[in-house]
Design a protein around this motif. Structure first.
Motif, PDB file in Angstrom:
ATOM      1  N   SER A 231       0.846  -1.193   0.000  1.00 57.85           N
ATOM      2  CA  SER A 231       0.000   0.000   0.000  1.00 57.85           C
ATOM      3  C   SER A 231       0.880   1.240   0.000  1.00 57.85           C
ATOM      4  O   SER A 231       1.703   1.427   0.896  1.00 57.85           O
ATOM      5  N   THR A 232       0.731   2.070  -1.018  1.00 63.97           N
ATOM      6  CA  THR A 232       1.467   3.340  -1.046  1.00 63.97           C
ATOM      7  C   THR A 232       0.618   4.427  -0.399  1.00 63.97           C
ATOM      8  O   THR A 232      -0.608   4.315  -0.316  1.00 63.97           O
ATOM      9  N   TYR A 233       1.271   5.468   0.070  1.00 58.85           N
ATOM     10  CA  TYR A 233       0.541   6.573   0.684  1.00 58.85           C
ATOM     11  C   TYR A 233       1.216   7.900   0.348  1.00 58.85           C
ATOM     12  O   TYR A 233       2.412   7.964   0.069  1.00 58.85           O
ATOM     13  N   ASP A 234       0.441   8.952   0.343  1.00 62.23           N
ATOM     14  CA  ASP A 234       0.928  10.307   0.071  1.00 62.23           C
ATOM     15  C   ASP A 234       0.002  11.261   0.806  1.00 62.23           C
ATOM     16  O   ASP A 234      -1.047  11.649   0.298  1.00 62.23           O
ATOM     17  N   GLN A 235       0.372  11.601   2.016  1.00 61.58           N
ATOM     18  CA  GLN A 235      -0.482  12.433   2.850  1.00 61.58           C
ATOM     19  C   GLN A 235      -0.374  13.903   2.456  1.00 61.58           C
ATOM     20  O   GLN A 235       0.668  14.361   1.996  1.00 61.58           O
ATOM     21  N   VAL A 236      -1.452  14.630   2.645  1.00 64.79           N
ATOM     22  CA  VAL A 236      -1.457  16.063   2.377  1.00 64.79           C
ATOM     23  C   VAL A 236      -0.599  16.766   3.427  1.00 64.79           C
ATOM     24  O   VAL A 236      -0.841  16.633   4.627  1.00 64.79           O
ATOM     25  N   THR A 237       0.417  17.459   2.979  1.00 64.61           N
ATOM     26  CA  THR A 237       1.299  18.187   3.891  1.00 64.61           C
ATOM     27  C   THR A 237       1.652  19.531   3.268  1.00 64.61           C
ATOM     28  O   THR A 237       1.367  19.794   2.101  1.00 64.61           O
ATOM     29  N   GLY A 238       2.318  20.341   4.044  1.00 61.56           N
ATOM     30  CA  GLY A 238       2.933  21.532   3.511  1.00 61.56           C
ATOM     31  C   GLY A 238       4.433  21.400   3.627  1.00 61.56           C
ATOM     32  O   GLY A 238       4.942  20.547   4.364  1.00 61.56           O
TER      33      GLY A 238
END
Length: 567
Positions: free
Chosen positions: A485-492
């Motif tokens: 499972s890949t992930y890419d969280q919303v960040t600044g």
């Protein structure tokens, strides 16, 4: 304190860079005043939670709802602040800033700064990094190369204690290392499979981390890492490097250091006659008293964004836009590293194996893209690396079984299945329109202008993030891992806690703020050696590079001072 006394040097900040500046200046015989805006923290004495156990805290160590409000920015990293380390992170309600665009500014205001909570991953830059801006005509060219910094990397690594493995890679130079920590059984399999399945330079190694592993080494009162993994609380053994356990005590032993906490430096005083700085203006954090301290040399190590803020506030008739800022480069080119993206997977088997202790580092995958024509990627420049670990789950996996009685008791004492996870750390390009400025309207509790951040990821960064996810998925599949499972969280930007830039190093005051020795071009007795001087970001953790440049700059300053250049 006597405000009429003139010190040989003033160091602003006590974190990774400030500690090294204090150590090198005092050991060179300079009477040095060290100013820290936060409270006093003494090694051992002021680590109140260093030996606590998980069951000593309500809510499993999580902050209460009321406490969460105080740390609403700091908590964006997820792993902190917790109930056991919140005292080493700022209260966001008391230390606000302006987010024109989202910027995750993680801070620790105390003696030692973030050296008490840093991740301790320690990697050298290469000539690929120092030469990238010139090669690609981006930003400004670094006026130094690896050969200039290599001996200072040696000095820092040998002094702080870095464990790791030499690999002979052009993109990740070897160093002076303590014995490497060990990969666990699943990580060893991942290393083996990666070596066998790929021929493009990918490899898996143990992370290079600032922890002492040699019990026979002498580190002046510091002991070896105990594998407790309670590092962000302060280490009573001194097993990992911090200013509090290492460089500040070394500076104190010389008898040349005066340390003043609760001292908010907000301006560097400039003398138009001598064309030098003469000291700094300070607000006492507790009393709000305004003070001035004098010195022949100023080292700005307040942390990257804070140092930029001090330079922007240091206005005079000669420098109406901030000290040394004829080029309008001050505050521009703010960078960070990618964070909060990667992948996880389940690993079958190995249920008869476990690991001992809570090792403070996992595996590392060095950069393997955009190194030459064979590894060139379309859609983005520069590269990335990965940091991760494999581990076994715990009793909570048993909940899904809906067991009870004897069966439940038997299950909860068994470790769960193996999983593996990684986080990608990628390079962020230096864009002039990614900048920090002084807010014209918002002030802090001491009446000083808040910093305003206008920083964002752009196309190069977003394209790189996609490849970071893609490549680790390919590697996990090749290793035979399941349920990937890949992930890419919303960040600044900022959440990598590697914020840098804003007072970049370059060849000329026409497009940069500091020269090859970290001196402000136009005010040579002011040195900037924290992350503010960075002209590009590489893809590796930057703290080792800050320390190497700081040690180099402090020794340069000592020679210049003794030669009468600053008096």
């Amino acid at each position: 304190m006597n405000q009429e006394e003139t010190y040989d040097a003033i160091v602003v900040g006590t974190g990774i860079s400030g500690g090294w500046a204090a150590k090198e200046l005092t050991e060179n015989g300079l009477r040095t005043l060290v100013l820290e805006r936060g409270r006093m923290v003494e090694h051992l004495k002021d680590y109140p939670t260093m030996n606590d156990d998980p069951w000593d805290y309500a809510y499993k160590g999580e902050l209460s709802k009321d406490e969460q409000k105080k740390y609403h920015v700091q908590s964006r990293v997820n792993w902190a602040p917790k109930d056991d380390n919140k005292h080493f992170f700022v209260n966001d309600l008391e230390h606000p800033y302006v987010e024109t665009k989202r910027f995750d500014w993680i801070r620790g205001y105390q003696v030692g700064g973030r050296s008490l909570t840093w991740g301790r991953q320690s990697y050298r830059w290469s000539d690929i990094d120092f030469g990238a801006n010139k090669k690609e005509n981006i930003g400004v060219d670094w006026p130094v190369r690896y050969t200039d910094i290599s001996p200072w990397y040696d000095k820092v690594e040998e002094y702080i204690g870095v464990s790791g493995e030499n690999l002979g890679l052009k993109q990740l130079p070897d160093g002076k290392y303590q014995p490497a920590m060990k990969l666990n059984c699943v990580e060893e399999v991942f290393k083996k499979e990666t070596a066998e399945k790929f021929d493009d330079g990918r490899l898996v190694t143990i992370g290079r981390t600032a922890h002492i592993t040699d019990p026979n080494a002498n580190f002046e009162g510091r002991g070896t890492c105990q594998n407790r993994d309670r590092c962000s609380r302060g280490c009573p053994f001194g097993g990992y490097f911090s200013s509090n356990s290492s460089t500040l005590p070394a500076a104190e032993r010389t008898g040349n250091m005066t340390l003043r906490p609760n001292s908010i430096v907000y301006e560097i005083i400039y003398d138009d006659t001598t064309k030098m700085a003469t000291g700094v203006k300070v607000i006492d954090a507790e009393t709000h008293e305004e003070l001035e301290f004098k010195a022949n040399v100023i080292f700005l190590c307040a942390s990257a964004m804070a140092s930029v803020g001090i330079l922007l506030q240091s206005k005079s008739e000669r420098f109406p836009n901030g000290l040394g800022n004829d080029s309008d480069a001050l505050g521009r080119g703010i960078m960070d590293h990618h964070y909060k993206l990667g992948a996880s997977a389940k690993v079958d088997g190995f249920l008869d194996k476990y690991y001992k202790g809570r090792q403070p580092t996992g595996f590392y995958i060095p950069r393997f893209v955009n190194l030459d024509e064979n590894t060139k990627r379309e859609g983005y420049l520069r590269g990335f690396g990965y940091q991760g670990r494999a581990s076994r789950g715990d009793w909570s996996e048993s909940i899904a079984e809906l067991s009870y009685g004897k069966e439940l008791k038997q299950e909860i004492i068994k470790p769960g299945h193996w999983t593996i996870g990684v986080t990608g750390f990628g390079e962020f390009l230096p864009y002039d329109d990614n900048r920090v400025t002084l807010s014209p309207t918002e002030k802090d509790k001491w009446g000083l202008p808040q910093l305003a951040f206008d920083v964002e990821f752009k196309e190069n960064e977003y394209n790189m993030r996609e490849d970071i996810k893609k490549q680790i998925e390919v590697m996990f599949k090749a290793a035979g891992f399941k349920e990937i499972s890949t992930y890419d969280q919303v960040t600044g930007p900022g959440l990598g806690i590697h914020e840098m830039g804003g007072a970049r190093m370059g060849h000329s005051p026409k497009d940069s703020i500091v020269n090859k020795n970290n001196q402000v071009h136009l005010v040579p007795n002011v040195y900037v050696t924290d992350g503010a001087f960075m002209s590009s970001s590489s893809c590796v953790n930057p703290s080792l590079t800050y320390m190497a440049f700081t040690a180099r700059a402090a020794n340069h300053a000592a020679k210049e001072f003794k030669a009468g250049k600053f008096s």
